[in-house]
Design a protein around this motif. Structure first.
Motif, mmCIF file in Angstrom:
data_model
loop_
_atom_site.group_PDB
_atom_site.id
_atom_site.type_symbol
_atom_site.label_atom_id
_atom_site.label_comp_id
_atom_site.label_asym_id
_atom_site.label_seq_id
_atom_site.Cartn_x
_atom_site.Cartn_y
_atom_site.Cartn_z
ATOM 1 N N LEU A 29 27.296 -11.452 -23.510
ATOM 2 C CA LEU A 29 26.876 -10.402 -24.440
ATOM 3 C C LEU A 29 27.130 -9.015 -23.861
ATOM 4 O O LEU A 29 27.592 -8.116 -24.555
ATOM 5 N N PHE A 30 26.825 -8.831 -22.585
ATOM 6 C CA PHE A 30 26.885 -7.505 -21.970
ATOM 7 C C PHE A 30 28.177 -7.225 -21.203
ATOM 8 O O PHE A 30 28.398 -6.092 -20.779
ATOM 9 N N ALA A 31 29.052 -8.216 -21.032
ATOM 10 C CA ALA A 31 30.254 -8.052 -20.213
ATOM 11 C C ALA A 31 31.247 -7.078 -20.834
ATOM 12 O O ALA A 31 31.566 -7.169 -22.017
ATOM 13 N N ASN A 32 31.711 -6.148 -20.000
ATOM 14 C CA ASN A 32 32.814 -5.252 -20.344
ATOM 15 C C ASN A 32 32.593 -4.432 -21.600
ATOM 16 O O ASN A 32 33.533 -4.155 -22.339
ATOM 17 N N VAL A 68 29.110 3.143 -28.178
ATOM 18 C CA VAL A 68 28.371 1.881 -28.114
ATOM 19 C C VAL A 68 29.196 0.801 -28.818
ATOM 20 O O VAL A 68 29.585 0.962 -29.970
ATOM 21 N N ASP A 69 29.462 -0.265 -28.108
ATOM 22 C CA ASP A 69 30.243 -1.365 -28.671
ATOM 23 C C ASP A 69 29.378 -2.325 -29.492
ATOM 24 O O ASP A 69 29.829 -2.839 -30.506
ATOM 25 N N ASN A 133 28.532 -2.779 -19.005
ATOM 26 C CA ASN A 133 29.047 -3.919 -18.261
ATOM 27 C C ASN A 133 27.912 -4.684 -17.563
ATOM 28 O O ASN A 133 28.036 -5.080 -16.416
ATOM 29 N N GLY A 134 26.808 -4.852 -18.270
ATOM 30 C CA GLY A 134 25.705 -5.651 -17.762
ATOM 31 C C GLY A 134 24.745 -4.948 -16.832
ATOM 32 O O GLY A 134 23.795 -5.558 -16.341
ATOM 33 N N VAL A 135 24.966 -3.662 -16.593
ATOM 34 C CA VAL A 135 24.087 -2.884 -15.717
ATOM 35 C C VAL A 135 23.303 -1.889 -16.571
ATOM 36 O O VAL A 135 23.882 -1.169 -17.396
ATOM 37 N N VAL A 136 21.997 -1.856 -16.367
ATOM 38 C CA VAL A 136 21.137 -0.957 -17.145
ATOM 39 C C VAL A 136 21.417 0.484 -16.738
ATOM 40 O O VAL A 136 21.266 0.856 -15.578
#
Length: 159
Positions: A29-32, A68-69, A133-136
């Protein structure tokens, strides 16, 4: 412990409804991509239905224009409830309606809310986060009974 800005989101499986119940791993979900994830204590509850989700529906195009993707709404509910709520709220398919049915992801974030006094069990606190990319990169957690910092307007102003 509550997740912090700069930390990688934990891996968990969330569900959504599309031709039956589907699963998505948070790593995928959060990748790239840049994702805005906002969580509500419960679908069909007053503030969530009157303000929180509608704000993101109204601001979806502006969020996407800011890079925002994916915009995702999450609750500790099941995928059927999340889909019914999306239809009731006329939420576009561009907002992912994610179910954290057992609250495992919410708990791993350290953002669980004990709503047993209200007959609701364990839920998610009202919050929003921006992840790249998965980092808050940003985290907005509401104080009990508040609705300000996790609102779409506030998140948009901070992008």
């Amino acid at each position: 412990m509550t997740i912090q800005v700069g930390e990688t989101l934990p891996t968990a499986v969330l569900n959504y409804l599309k031709d039956g119940v589907q699963s998505i791993n948070t790593a995928d979900l959060f990748a790239n991509k840049t994702v805005v994830l906002f969580a509500v204590p419960g679908a069909f509850t007053p503030t969530c239905s009157a303000k929180h989700l509608p704000g993101y529906v109204d601001k979806l195009d502006e969020l996407k224009a800011k890079g925002v993707d994916t915009v995702a709404c999450m609750a500790v509910n099941d995928a059927f409830v999340m889909e019914a709520w999306a239809k009731h709220q006329n939420a576009p398919a561009d907002i992912m309606m994610l179910a954290d049915g057992n609250g495992a992801f919410t708990k791993s974030l350290g953002l669980e809310l004990d709503a047993t006094a209200f007959g609701m069990g364990m839920r998610a606190k009202r919050f929003a986060l921006v992840a790249k990319n998965g980092v808050v990169s940003q985290l907005f957690v509401e104080a009990p009974g508040e609705f300000r910092v996790s609102a779409a307007d506030h998140v948009l102003a901070n992008l």
